[in-house]
Design a protein around this motif. Sequence first.
Motif, PDB file in Angstrom:
ATOM      1  N   ALA A 293       5.106  68.281  13.985  1.00 50.31           N
ATOM      2  CA  ALA A 293       5.822  67.473  14.974  1.00 50.31           C
ATOM      3  C   ALA A 293       6.480  66.272  14.294  1.00 50.31           C
ATOM      4  CB  ALA A 293       4.870  67.009  16.069  1.00 50.31           C
ATOM      5  N   MET A 294       5.737  65.613  13.424  1.00 45.90           N
ATOM      6  CA  MET A 294       6.263  64.438  12.725  1.00 45.90           C
ATOM      7  C   MET A 294       7.432  64.826  11.814  1.00 45.90           C
ATOM      8  SD  MET A 294       2.520  62.770  11.935  1.00 45.90           S
ATOM      9  CE  MET A 294       3.061  61.460  10.844  1.00 45.90           C
ATOM     10  N   GLN A 295       7.263  65.940  11.114  1.00 48.83           N
ATOM     11  CA  GLN A 295       8.342  66.411  10.232  1.00 48.83           C
ATOM     12  C   GLN A 295       9.588  66.774  11.029  1.00 48.83           C
ATOM     13  OE1 GLN A 295       6.344  69.584   8.160  1.00 48.83           O
ATOM     14  NE2 GLN A 295       5.078  68.163   6.980  1.00 48.83           N
ATOM     15  N   LEU A 296       9.382  67.399  12.182  1.00 47.65           N
ATOM     16  CA  LEU A 296      10.524  67.780  13.021  1.00 47.65           C
ATOM     17  C   LEU A 296      11.283  66.555  13.519  1.00 47.65           C
ATOM     18  CD1 LEU A 296       8.982  70.752  15.065  1.00 47.65           C
ATOM     19  CD2 LEU A 296      10.834  70.889  13.392  1.00 47.65           C
ATOM     20  N   MET A 297      10.540  65.490  13.856  1.00 45.56           N
ATOM     21  CA  MET A 297      11.205  64.257  14.305  1.00 45.56           C
ATOM     22  C   MET A 297      12.041  63.660  13.183  1.00 45.56           C
ATOM     23  SD  MET A 297       8.697  62.150  16.872  1.00 45.56           S
ATOM     24  CE  MET A 297       7.106  62.484  16.137  1.00 45.56           C
ATOM     25  N   ILE A 298      11.476  63.622  11.982  1.00 48.63           N
ATOM     26  CA  ILE A 298      12.192  63.052  10.832  1.00 48.63           C
ATOM     27  C   ILE A 298      13.423  63.894  10.506  1.00 48.63           C
ATOM     28  CG2 ILE A 298      12.032  62.597   8.337  1.00 48.63           C
ATOM     29  CD1 ILE A 298       9.087  61.784   8.823  1.00 48.63           C
ATOM     30  N   GLN A 299      13.248  65.214  10.470  1.00 52.97           N
ATOM     31  CA  GLN A 299      14.371  66.113  10.171  1.00 52.97           C
ATOM     32  C   GLN A 299      15.483  65.974  11.212  1.00 52.97           C
ATOM     33  OE1 GLN A 299      12.792  70.109   9.901  1.00 52.97           O
ATOM     34  NE2 GLN A 299      11.499  69.568   8.164  1.00 52.97           N
ATOM     35  N   THR A 300      15.077  65.912  12.481  1.00 53.78           N
ATOM     36  CA  THR A 300      16.072  65.831  13.556  1.00 53.78           C
ATOM     37  C   THR A 300      16.891  64.556  13.440  1.00 53.78           C
ATOM     38  OG1 THR A 300      14.672  67.118  15.041  1.00 53.78           O
ATOM     39  CG2 THR A 300      16.397  65.793  16.059  1.00 53.78           C
ATOM     40  N   PHE A 301      16.205  63.434  13.214  1.00 50.39           N
ATOM     41  CA  PHE A 301      16.930  62.159  13.100  1.00 50.39           C
ATOM     42  C   PHE A 301      17.973  62.222  11.989  1.00 50.39           C
ATOM     43  CE2 PHE A 301      17.543  57.908  11.340  1.00 50.39           C
ATOM     44  CZ  PHE A 301      17.837  57.182  12.478  1.00 50.39           C
ATOM     45  N   HIS A 302      17.566  62.694  10.819  1.00 44.89           N
ATOM     46  CA  HIS A 302      18.472  62.665   9.660  1.00 44.89           C
ATOM     47  C   HIS A 302      19.576  63.708   9.771  1.00 44.89           C
ATOM     48  CE1 HIS A 302      16.367  59.523   7.549  1.00 44.89           C
ATOM     49  NE2 HIS A 302      15.232  60.098   7.903  1.00 44.89           N
ATOM     50  N   LYS A 303      19.311  64.753  10.572  1.00 47.78           N
ATOM     51  CA  LYS A 303      20.348  65.758  10.810  1.00 47.78           C
ATOM     52  C   LYS A 303      21.565  65.117  11.483  1.00 47.78           C
ATOM     53  CE  LYS A 303      21.102  69.986  13.535  1.00 47.78           C
ATOM     54  NZ  LYS A 303      20.471  70.910  14.494  1.00 47.78           N
ATOM     55  N   TYR A 304      21.314  64.161  12.385  1.00 52.35           N
ATOM     56  CA  TYR A 304      22.410  63.538  13.138  1.00 52.35           C
ATOM     57  C   TYR A 304      22.845  62.201  12.544  1.00 52.35           C
ATOM     58  CZ  TYR A 304      21.475  67.192  16.477  1.00 52.35           C
ATOM     59  OH  TYR A 304      21.312  68.423  17.047  1.00 52.35           O
ATOM     60  N   SER A 305      21.921  61.479  11.936  1.00 55.82           N
ATOM     61  CA  SER A 305      22.250  60.128  11.444  1.00 55.82           C
ATOM     62  C   SER A 305      23.245  60.172  10.288  1.00 55.82           C
ATOM     63  CB  SER A 305      20.978  59.393  11.011  1.00 55.82           C
ATOM     64  OG  SER A 305      20.441  59.964   9.834  1.00 55.82           O
ATOM     65  N   GLY A 306      23.334  61.320   9.607  1.00 52.85           N
ATOM     66  CA  GLY A 306      24.227  61.420   8.459  1.00 52.85           C
ATOM     67  C   GLY A 306      25.669  61.732   8.804  1.00 52.85           C
ATOM     68  N   ASN A 307      25.968  61.930  10.089  1.00 53.52           N
ATOM     69  CA  ASN A 307      27.318  62.360  10.474  1.00 53.52           C
ATOM     70  C   ASN A 307      28.413  61.326  10.242  1.00 53.52           C
ATOM     71  OD1 ASN A 307      26.318  64.811  11.189  1.00 53.52           O
ATOM     72  ND2 ASN A 307      26.425  64.500  13.407  1.00 53.52           N
ATOM     73  N   GLU A 308      28.104  60.058  10.521  1.00 55.23           N
ATOM     74  CA  GLU A 308      29.124  59.010  10.349  1.00 55.23           C
ATOM     75  C   GLU A 308      28.450  57.671  10.104  1.00 55.23           C
ATOM     76  OE1 GLU A 308      31.220  58.902  14.124  1.00 55.23           O
ATOM     77  OE2 GLU A 308      29.758  57.506  14.952  1.00 55.23           O
ATOM     78  N   GLY A 309      29.182  56.744   9.493  1.00 57.08           N
ATOM     79  CA  GLY A 309      28.673  55.387   9.256  1.00 57.08           C
ATOM     80  C   GLY A 309      27.407  55.389   8.417  1.00 57.08           C
ATOM     81  N   ASP A 310      26.529  54.438   8.709  1.00 58.69           N
ATOM     82  CA  ASP A 310      25.252  54.331   8.009  1.00 58.69           C
ATOM     83  C   ASP A 310      24.487  55.639   8.168  1.00 58.69           C
ATOM     84  OD1 ASP A 310      22.596  53.824   7.256  1.00 58.69           O
ATOM     85  OD2 ASP A 310      22.751  51.714   7.815  1.00 58.69           O
ATOM     86  N   LYS A 311      24.152  56.289   7.045  1.00 61.61           N
ATOM     87  CA  LYS A 311      23.496  57.597   7.141  1.00 61.61           C
ATOM     88  C   LYS A 311      22.043  57.508   7.567  1.00 61.61           C
ATOM     89  CE  LYS A 311      22.546  59.706   3.080  1.00 61.61           C
ATOM     90  NZ  LYS A 311      22.762  60.241   1.705  1.00 61.61           N
ATOM     91  N   TYR A 312      21.512  56.295   7.648  1.00 60.74           N
ATOM     92  CA  TYR A 312      20.119  56.146   8.057  1.00 60.74           C
ATOM     93  C   TYR A 312      19.972  55.532   9.451  1.00 60.74           C
ATOM     94  CZ  TYR A 312      18.939  57.448   3.281  1.00 60.74           C
ATOM     95  OH  TYR A 312      18.812  58.119   2.093  1.00 60.74           O
ATOM     96  N   THR A 313      21.076  55.429  10.185  1.00 64.84           N
ATOM     97  CA  THR A 313      20.988  55.027  11.590  1.00 64.84           C
ATOM     98  C   THR A 313      21.880  55.943  12.427  1.00 64.84           C
ATOM     99  OG1 THR A 313      22.827  53.454  11.439  1.00 64.84           O
ATOM    100  CG2 THR A 313      20.616  52.584  11.013  1.00 64.84           C
ATOM    101  N   LEU A 314      21.561  56.022  13.721  1.00 64.33           N
ATOM    102  CA  LEU A 314      22.380  56.792  14.653  1.00 64.33           C
ATOM    103  C   LEU A 314      23.375  55.855  15.325  1.00 64.33           C
ATOM    104  CD1 LEU A 314      19.630  58.824  16.593  1.00 64.33           C
ATOM    105  CD2 LEU A 314      21.232  59.776  14.921  1.00 64.33           C
ATOM    106  N   SER A 315      24.646  56.184  15.227  1.00 66.50           N
ATOM    107  CA  SER A 315      25.623  55.489  16.059  1.00 66.50           C
ATOM    108  C   SER A 315      25.405  55.963  17.493  1.00 66.50           C
ATOM    109  CB  SER A 315      27.042  55.820  15.605  1.00 66.50           C
ATOM    110  OG  SER A 315      27.315  57.186  15.877  1.00 66.50           O
TER     111      SER A 315
END
Lengths: 111, 111
Positions: B15-37
Motif C-alpha cells: 500500500a505504501m509503495q503504491l502511494m509513492i509510485q502513484t504520486f511520482h507517476k503524476y508529479s513528474g508531468n510538469e513543473g516541479d517533479k516532486y510536487t503535484l500542480s
Amino acid sequence: MTSQNPENSSNLENAMQLMIQTFHKYSGNEGDKYTLSRAELKEMLTQELGNYLGNAQDKDAVEKVMNDLDANNDGEVDFTEFVILVGALTVACNDFFLEYHKDDNKPGEKN
Amino acid sequence: MTSQNPENSSNLENAMQLMIQTFHKYSGNEGDKYTLSRAELKEMLTQELGNYLGNAQDKDAVEKVMNDLDANNDGEVDFTEFVILVGALTVACNDFFLEYHKDDNKPGEKN
C-alpha cells in the motif's frame, strides 16, 4: 466480499483497500473489533512492516510515530490514527526515496 | 527499480509503495517533479479514483478534501499533502465500510 484486488481498481484504490484490509485484519483480534489495542498495533507493525523495521533508519521513524501515538494514548488506535501512522511512515519512505534519487533532479536543464 | 510489487512485501508495505509510485507517476508531468500542480492533482484524482468519483457519496468526500487543500493552496501539492488527501479518502471509505457492516457488530453477545 469478493473485491480484494479487483482488476479494474487503480493502484491508488488498491493502496486504500490494502490499508483498510490490513487494519481490520488486526483490529478484530481482541476487544473492540474496530480499534487496535496497543498489542494489536505492535503485532501489526511487526507482521506488516518487518522489512522496514529491519532497517535501522526506518526504525527511527517508527519510534517517532509510536511516541506521537503515546501522547494521546487511550490504549486504542482507531482507523484514523492508523492512517496517520501509515501516512507518516510513507512520507518517511518517500523522503528516503527522494534522497536516494537526489541526483536525478539536477536543476540545470532549463527548457 | 525492480521492486514494484515484491512477493515478500506485506499488504501494508505494498500500500505504501503504491502511494509513492502513484504520486511520482503524476508529479513528474510538469513543473516541479516532486510536487503535484493543481492540474496534475486533478488528473491523478480522475485517473486513480474514477471508481470512487463515480459514486456520488464519495464525490462529497473528495470535494471536502479539495476544499481543505484550497485553504493553504500555493498551487502545488507536496507528498505530505497527497498522503493526507489519500488518508482522508481512506477514512471516508472505511466509514462507509463500517456503516455497511454495522449489523455485524451488534453489542449483545457478552462473554
